[in-house]
Design a protein around this motif. Structure first.
Motif, PDB file in Angstrom:
ATOM      1  N   ALA A  15      67.074  94.496  45.251  1.00  0.00           N
ATOM      2  CA  ALA A  15      67.752  93.253  44.881  1.00  0.00           C
ATOM      3  C   ALA A  15      69.264  93.390  45.029  1.00  0.00           C
ATOM      4  CB  ALA A  15      67.395  92.862  43.444  1.00  0.00           C
ATOM      5  N   VAL A  16      69.811  94.540  44.615  1.00  0.00           N
ATOM      6  CA  VAL A  16      71.251  94.775  44.737  1.00  0.00           C
ATOM      7  C   VAL A  16      71.663  94.792  46.208  1.00  0.00           C
ATOM      8  CG1 VAL A  16      73.082  96.470  44.390  1.00  0.00           C
ATOM      9  CG2 VAL A  16      71.468  96.000  42.547  1.00  0.00           C
ATOM     10  N   LEU A  17      70.891  95.451  47.052  1.00  0.00           N
ATOM     11  CA  LEU A  17      71.227  95.516  48.480  1.00  0.00           C
ATOM     12  C   LEU A  17      71.193  94.120  49.109  1.00  0.00           C
ATOM     13  CD1 LEU A  17      69.240  98.738  49.503  1.00  0.00           C
ATOM     14  CD2 LEU A  17      71.699  98.504  49.101  1.00  0.00           C
ATOM     15  N   ILE A  18      70.218  93.312  48.724  1.00  0.00           N
ATOM     16  CA  ILE A  18      70.156  91.931  49.219  1.00  0.00           C
ATOM     17  C   ILE A  18      71.391  91.157  48.760  1.00  0.00           C
ATOM     18  CG2 ILE A  18      68.927  89.730  49.002  1.00  0.00           C
ATOM     19  CD1 ILE A  18      66.319  91.397  48.830  1.00  0.00           C
ATOM     20  N   ASP A  19      71.768  91.336  47.490  1.00  0.00           N
ATOM     21  CA  ASP A  19      72.935  90.628  46.960  1.00  0.00           C
ATOM     22  C   ASP A  19      74.209  91.032  47.688  1.00  0.00           C
ATOM     23  OD1 ASP A  19      71.495  89.193  45.102  1.00  0.00           O
ATOM     24  OD2 ASP A  19      71.686  90.721  43.546  1.00  0.00           O
ATOM     25  N   TRP A  20      74.370  92.329  47.940  1.00  0.00           N
ATOM     26  CA  TRP A  20      75.547  92.791  48.674  1.00  0.00           C
ATOM     27  C   TRP A  20      75.625  92.135  50.043  1.00  0.00           C
ATOM     28  CZ3 TRP A  20      75.831  98.838  47.819  1.00  0.00           C
ATOM     29  CH2 TRP A  20      76.289  99.074  46.517  1.00  0.00           C
ATOM     30  N   THR A  21      74.487  92.087  50.735  1.00  0.00           N
ATOM     31  CA  THR A  21      74.460  91.495  52.071  1.00  0.00           C
ATOM     32  C   THR A  21      74.850  90.028  52.023  1.00  0.00           C
ATOM     33  OG1 THR A  21      72.701  93.026  52.741  1.00  0.00           O
ATOM     34  CG2 THR A  21      73.027  91.058  54.096  1.00  0.00           C
ATOM     35  N   HIS A  70      67.459  88.991  43.005  1.00  0.00           N
ATOM     36  CA  HIS A  70      66.461  88.948  41.936  1.00  0.00           C
ATOM     37  C   HIS A  70      65.326  87.988  42.282  1.00  0.00           C
ATOM     38  CE1 HIS A  70      69.775  90.294  38.946  1.00  0.00           C
ATOM     39  NE2 HIS A  70      69.000  91.321  39.226  1.00  0.00           N
ATOM     40  N   HIS A  71      65.693  86.802  42.719  1.00  0.00           N
ATOM     41  CA  HIS A  71      64.671  85.793  43.008  1.00  0.00           C
ATOM     42  C   HIS A  71      63.779  86.226  44.161  1.00  0.00           C
ATOM     43  CE1 HIS A  71      66.141  83.009  40.065  1.00  0.00           C
ATOM     44  NE2 HIS A  71      67.347  82.928  40.622  1.00  0.00           N
ATOM     45  N   LEU A  72      64.362  86.810  45.196  1.00  0.00           N
ATOM     46  CA  LEU A  72      63.554  87.261  46.336  1.00  0.00           C
ATOM     47  C   LEU A  72      62.626  88.410  45.944  1.00  0.00           C
ATOM     48  CD1 LEU A  72      66.138  87.108  49.266  1.00  0.00           C
ATOM     49  CD2 LEU A  72      64.261  85.535  48.794  1.00  0.00           C
ATOM     50  N   MET A  73      63.026  89.207  44.961  1.00  0.00           N
ATOM     51  CA  MET A  73      62.197  90.311  44.492  1.00  0.00           C
ATOM     52  C   MET A  73      61.240  89.905  43.369  1.00  0.00           C
ATOM     53  SD  MET A  73      62.695  93.177  46.145  1.00  0.00           S
ATOM     54  CE  MET A  73      62.606  92.110  47.586  1.00  0.00           C
ATOM     55  N   GLY A  74      61.308  88.643  42.950  1.00  0.00           N
ATOM     56  CA  GLY A  74      60.392  88.176  41.910  1.00  0.00           C
ATOM     57  C   GLY A  74      60.724  88.675  40.522  1.00  0.00           C
ATOM     58  N   ILE A  75      62.018  88.909  40.254  1.00  0.00           N
ATOM     59  CA  ILE A  75      62.436  89.387  38.940  1.00  0.00           C
ATOM     60  C   ILE A  75      63.536  88.485  38.402  1.00  0.00           C
ATOM     61  CG2 ILE A  75      61.760  91.774  39.356  1.00  0.00           C
ATOM     62  CD1 ILE A  75      64.600  92.433  40.108  1.00  0.00           C
ATOM     63  N   ARG A  76      63.833  88.613  37.123  1.00  0.00           N
ATOM     64  CA  ARG A  76      64.867  87.774  36.524  1.00  0.00           C
ATOM     65  C   ARG A  76      65.543  88.512  35.375  1.00  0.00           C
ATOM     66  NH1 ARG A  76      61.606  83.275  32.874  1.00  0.00           N
ATOM     67  NH2 ARG A  76      60.166  84.725  31.888  1.00  0.00           N
ATOM     68  N   VAL A  77      66.731  88.040  35.014  1.00  0.00           N
ATOM     69  CA  VAL A  77      67.510  88.606  33.913  1.00  0.00           C
ATOM     70  C   VAL A  77      67.339  87.709  32.693  1.00  0.00           C
ATOM     71  CG1 VAL A  77      69.796  89.310  33.121  1.00  0.00           C
ATOM     72  CG2 VAL A  77      69.192  89.531  35.545  1.00  0.00           C
ATOM     73  N   THR A  78      66.998  88.305  31.556  1.00  0.00           N
ATOM     74  CA  THR A  78      66.829  87.531  30.328  1.00  0.00           C
ATOM     75  C   THR A  78      67.476  88.249  29.151  1.00  0.00           C
ATOM     76  OG1 THR A  78      64.780  88.566  29.518  1.00  0.00           O
ATOM     77  CG2 THR A  78      64.549  86.863  31.216  1.00  0.00           C
ATOM     78  N   ARG A  79      67.469  87.552  28.027  1.00  0.00           N
ATOM     79  CA  ARG A  79      67.827  88.216  26.780  1.00  0.00           C
ATOM     80  C   ARG A  79      66.685  89.149  26.379  1.00  0.00           C
ATOM     81  NH1 ARG A  79      70.450  83.239  23.187  1.00  0.00           N
ATOM     82  NH2 ARG A  79      72.166  82.761  24.647  1.00  0.00           N
ATOM     83  N   MET A  80      66.837  89.801  25.264  1.00  0.00           N
ATOM     84  CA  MET A  80      65.867  90.809  24.859  1.00  0.00           C
ATOM     85  C   MET A  80      64.489  90.225  24.551  1.00  0.00           C
ATOM     86  SD  MET A  80      67.571  93.582  25.167  1.00  0.00           S
ATOM     87  CE  MET A  80      66.614  94.832  24.317  1.00  0.00           C
ATOM     88  N   ASP A  81      64.420  88.906  24.393  1.00  0.00           N
ATOM     89  CA  ASP A  81      63.117  88.296  24.127  1.00  0.00           C
ATOM     90  C   ASP A  81      62.276  88.133  25.390  1.00  0.00           C
ATOM     91  OD1 ASP A  81      64.364  86.223  25.447  1.00  0.00           O
ATOM     92  OD2 ASP A  81      64.427  84.875  23.720  1.00  0.00           O
ATOM     93  N   GLY A  82      62.876  88.375  26.556  1.00  0.00           N
ATOM     94  CA  GLY A  82      62.144  88.268  27.810  1.00  0.00           C
ATOM     95  C   GLY A  82      61.941  86.854  28.298  1.00  0.00           C
ATOM     96  N   LEU A  83      62.551  85.875  27.618  1.00  0.00           N
ATOM     97  CA  LEU A  83      62.336  84.471  27.972  1.00  0.00           C
ATOM     98  C   LEU A  83      63.628  83.719  28.282  1.00  0.00           C
ATOM     99  CD1 LEU A  83      59.667  83.579  25.248  1.00  0.00           C
ATOM    100  CD2 LEU A  83      59.252  83.971  27.682  1.00  0.00           C
ATOM    101  N   THR A  84      64.598  83.766  27.368  1.00  0.00           N
ATOM    102  CA  THR A  84      65.796  82.949  27.503  1.00  0.00           C
ATOM    103  C   THR A  84      66.851  83.641  28.367  1.00  0.00           C
ATOM    104  OG1 THR A  84      66.609  83.873  25.417  1.00  0.00           O
ATOM    105  CG2 THR A  84      65.472  81.768  25.316  1.00  0.00           C
ATOM    106  N   ARG A  85      67.628  82.810  29.062  1.00  0.00           N
ATOM    107  CA  ARG A  85      68.676  83.330  29.938  1.00  0.00           C
ATOM    108  C   ARG A  85      69.909  83.709  29.126  1.00  0.00           C
ATOM    109  NH1 ARG A  85      66.768  78.874  33.249  1.00  0.00           N
ATOM    110  NH2 ARG A  85      68.483  77.570  32.496  1.00  0.00           N
ATOM    111  N   ILE A  86      70.698  84.642  29.648  1.00  0.00           N
ATOM    112  CA  ILE A  86      71.937  85.031  28.986  1.00  0.00           C
ATOM    113  C   ILE A  86      73.025  84.008  29.311  1.00  0.00           C
ATOM    114  CG2 ILE A  86      71.319  87.468  29.000  1.00  0.00           C
ATOM    115  CD1 ILE A  86      73.175  87.913  31.336  1.00  0.00           C
ATOM    116  N   ASN A  87      74.051  83.930  28.468  1.00  0.00           N
ATOM    117  CA  ASN A  87      75.110  82.942  28.691  1.00  0.00           C
ATOM    118  C   ASN A  87      76.133  83.431  29.700  1.00  0.00           C
ATOM    119  OD1 ASN A  87      77.053  84.596  27.318  1.00  0.00           O
ATOM    120  ND2 ASN A  87      76.304  83.818  25.348  1.00  0.00           N
ATOM    121  N   ILE A  88      77.061  82.563  30.054  1.00  0.00           N
ATOM    122  CA  ILE A  88      78.019  82.864  31.121  1.00  0.00           C
ATOM    123  C   ILE A  88      78.948  84.021  30.751  1.00  0.00           C
ATOM    124  CG2 ILE A  88      79.670  81.147  30.294  1.00  0.00           C
ATOM    125  CD1 ILE A  88      78.939  82.130  33.980  1.00  0.00           C
TER     126      ILE A  88
END
Length: 237
Positions: A15-21, A70-88
């Motif tokens: 995911a990081v390599l894709i983002d760099w590209t 992340h999206h291309l790899m089927g993963i996502r970033v969340t808070r510790m609950d595994g559901l809600t997104r982190i803020n800006i």
């Protein structure tokens, strides 16, 4: 609620390599468009570089749950609950720490119970599978079981700072070894003989293994300055 599952480290690296590209391509496109539009001030040129970076990482993480990688790899970033997104704010701080530490940050994935890199630990975020259904079993990781020991561990921030200090010290030692065993011609101009190539490879490997060892030991509370301790025994009269 479905159990939270985590991706393997290699998936996060991809995911990081894709983002760099994507980031490099978008920055070049942004600069090209800016030149065509006549952007000539220093501030304008800086914005042409900074804005794509902010949009492609912290803003996407905040509003969509992940970067393009992340999206291309089927993963996502969340808070510790595994559901809600982190803020800006957390997403921006997470991006800054990840950028400053680079690959070092990801070593922690091998040691933390929820497969967190340093930027995850400090911002209280995790990276999880969007949909683990249909994935091979080896791709789906569950939380590492808690350590069954009675020790009290230093805070995450203290352990990280201790580890960072050891990284710096060990890197200085490796640099001194390089200066002793490798000639300036090889170090400065990359004109090395076969023996020096072998020596350079051994020193580089020792540095990499040492950094990994320091990280594992430090996070486990086994380095001076950030050691785990047994709880104080109550004193009875």
């Amino acid at each position: 609620m479905a159990a939270i599952t985590y991706p393997r480290l290699i998936k996060r690296v991809r995911a990081v390599l894709i983002d760099w590209t994507f980031t490099i391509l978008v920055i070049f496109l942004s600069i090209w468009i800016g030149s065509k539009m006549g952007v000539s001030t220093v501030t304008g040129k800086v914005l042409l570089i900074v804005l794509p970076i902010l949009i492609l990482d912290p803003m996407l993480v905040t509003f969509t749950g992940g970067t393009i990688g992340h999206h291309l790899m089927g993963i996502r970033v969340t808070r510790m609950d595994g559901l809600t997104r982190i803020n800006i704010v957390a997403a921006t701080a997470r991006f800054i720490v990840k950028t400053l530490l680079g690959w070092f940050s990801f070593i922690f994935v091998l040691t933390t119970s929820r497969y967190q890199a340093v930027h995850d630990v400090l911002m209280h975020s995790i990276v999880v599978h969007k949909d683990p259904q249909g994935l091979p079993s080896y791709e789906v990781l569950t939380e590492r079981p808690p350590k069954n020991d009675p020790y009290l561990y230093p805070s995450a921030w203290r352990r990280f700072l201790v580890i960072a200090a050891y990284w710096v010290l060990y890197t200085l030692i490796i640099s001194v070894c390089s200066a002793i065993f490798i000639t300036p011609t090889c170090l400065d101009h990359q004109r090395c003989g076969a023996p020096e190539d072998i020596t350079s490879f051994i020193i580089s490997l020792a540095w990499l293994l040492g950094i990994g060892w320091i990280t594992v030991r430090g996070w486990g509370g086994r380095l001076y300055g950030g050691r785990k301790k047994l709880p104080a025994t109550p004193q009875h009269d």
